[in-house]
Design an enzyme around this catalytic site. Structure first.
Site, mmCIF file in Angstrom:
data_model
loop_
_atom_site.group_PDB
_atom_site.id
_atom_site.type_symbol
_atom_site.label_atom_id
_atom_site.label_comp_id
_atom_site.label_asym_id
_atom_site.label_seq_id
_atom_site.Cartn_x
_atom_site.Cartn_y
_atom_site.Cartn_z
ATOM 1 N N TYR A 46 0.875 -1.184 0.000
ATOM 2 C CA TYR A 46 0.000 0.000 0.000
ATOM 3 C C TYR A 46 0.911 1.232 0.000
ATOM 4 C CZ TYR A 46 -4.057 -2.805 1.521
ATOM 5 O OH TYR A 46 -5.084 -3.718 1.600
ATOM 6 N N HIS A 69 -0.545 4.790 -1.136
ATOM 7 C CA HIS A 69 -1.366 6.003 -0.981
ATOM 8 C C HIS A 69 -0.533 7.251 -1.304
ATOM 9 C CE1 HIS A 69 -4.728 3.754 0.665
ATOM 10 N NE2 HIS A 69 -3.869 3.122 1.426
#
Ligand SMILES: NC(=O)c1ccc[n+]([C@@H]2O[C@H](COP(=O)([O-])OP(=O)(O)OC[C@H]3O[C@@H](n4cnc5c(N)ncnc54)[C@H](O)[C@@H]3O)[C@@H](O)[C@H]2O)c1
Length: 366
Positions: free
Chosen positions: A94, A96
């Protein structure tokens, strides 16, 4: 390929990027897997669990990064890790990016190949590597909500399931997406009365078809929300507008219409929350009270159940990890349109326009 599994060093993160089952598959496909010592401890996997399926356990995070062609982890690299990322190394996690210019600049600088879990996208627009975390958070919302409804936790003192002769508690679920449906299912399983609201009729039809009759669907509008907050004990916020901040469909003035000790679990807090009084909290200090209403707004709910969350995450990431390892990132992305969407930064060039837009950057990849 040499695949590295570092230990997560970001605060309060006990998940790990790969389970022994994943190592087993990679080793069976003739890849080498380096696991940092203690990487799986928080999720219930010991060094010897990994060694038994063929992993090589390394002492330091530096060695794992230095020796691997691909790093598989959970959270975005933090400052201490930036310099460890190698030129041309695949980092699958992840990221982001749009929420951190510093991280984006660091990964551009390292000239890595950054493939982000959260932008891997199926043909129908669903995000397969985000879904399991919403499933965990939706189910947890009821577990946490039930706890904070107890009197010593400043809740109304209501048992969600009720008992013979006493009506069950009432749960209002905002949004019938992944979080909402899982929350409704858990609450219904406990015997609570559930009202679930959405603006998407397809979702409401689906819920109506699959849920028992004590889960009632209604269209989401201000009138219905104002009506239901008055007599529901637990309110779960599971609203998402893709790529945007969540709309504040519960406003500050509505709190006074709720009964003292009502609990709000705003799962959508990571997108700003769907309640005006929501502010992010942590597992150390998960709740606060405004107008006698208990607010639970933890931004990384799955982090509290790392064993389940690691398994749920790695179940869905492993097929992509295997593809990347077996074919190499270029061929894997050519052959798999979903994985291609995960490509965010490629050897110093930003691939996704959302990142450029987020920082008002010119297209530096021209
Ligand atoms: N706090 C955490 O740890 C955590 C963990 C996982 C997910 N989340 C967050 O939970 C939120 C929900 O995620 P999801 O996977 O269920 O999303 P989803 O897209 O599956 O569902 C969102 C639903 O909200 C509905 N919706 C939109 N506007 C609405 C309105 N005005 N009233 C009622 N419903 C409305 C949509 O129609 C959709 O059905 C997201 O913000 C996600 O980031 C938080």
């Amino acid at each position: 390929m040499k695949v590295g599994i570092p230990k997560e060093i970001i605060n309060n993160e006990s998940r790990v990027g790969m389970t022994p089952a994943g190592v087993f598959e990679l080793v069976r496909n003739n890849h080498t897997v380096y696991v940092q010592t203690g990487a799986g401890d928080g999720s219930g996997f010991s060094n010897s669990d990994y060694q038994q399926v063929g992993a090589i356990v390394l002492d330091t995070i530096g060695h794992v990064y230095a020796m691997s062609d691909m790093i598989v982890k959970v959270k975005e690299p933090i400052k201490e890790e930036y310099a460890l990322v190698q030129r041309g190394q695949v980092v699958f996690t992840y990221f982001h990016f749009a929420s951190s210019e510093v991280l984006t600049e660091a990964m551009i600088d390292r000239k890595a190949i950054c493939i982000a879990y959260e932008t891997v996208e199926d043909e129908d627009g669903t995000l397969p590597l985000l879904t399991p975390m919403s499933e965990v958070a939706g189910r947890m919302a009821i577990q946490q909500g039930a706890k904070y409804l107890e009197k010593p936790e400043k809740g109304r003192g209501v048992l969600l399931g009720g008992v013979p002769g006493v009506a069950p508690g009432r749960v209002l679920v905002l949004g019938a997406g992944v979080v909402g449906i899982q929350a409704a299912k858990m609450a219904a399983g406990l015997g609570a009365h559930v009202t679930i609201l959405d603006v998407n009729m397809k979702r409401l039809r689906y819920v109506n078809d699959v849920m028992p009759s004590h889960v009632v669907t209604e269209f989401s509008n201000e009138f219905n929300i104002r009506k239901h907050i008055k007599d529901h004990d637990l309110i779960v916020g599971g609203i998402l507008l893709k790529g945007a901040k969540a709309p504040k469909i519960i406003t500050r003035d509505m709190l006074k219409d709720m009964r003292p000790g009502t609990v709000i679990v705003d799962v959508a807090v990571d997108q700003g929350g769907c309640v005006e009084t929501t502010r992010p909290t942590t597992h150390e200090n998960p709740v606060y009270i405004i107008d006698d209403v208990v607010h639970y707004c933890v931004t990384n709910m799955p982090g509290a159940v790392p064993y389940t969350s690691t398994m749920a995450l790695t179940n869905v990431t492993l097929p992509y990890v295997l593809k990347l390892a077996n074919l190499g990132w270029e061929k894997a992305c050519q052959e798999d349109a979903s994985l291609l969407k995960g490509l965010n930064i490629l050897k110093g060039k930003v691939i996704r326009k959302e990142i450029l837009e987020a920082f008002k950057w010119q297209a530096i990849n021209d």
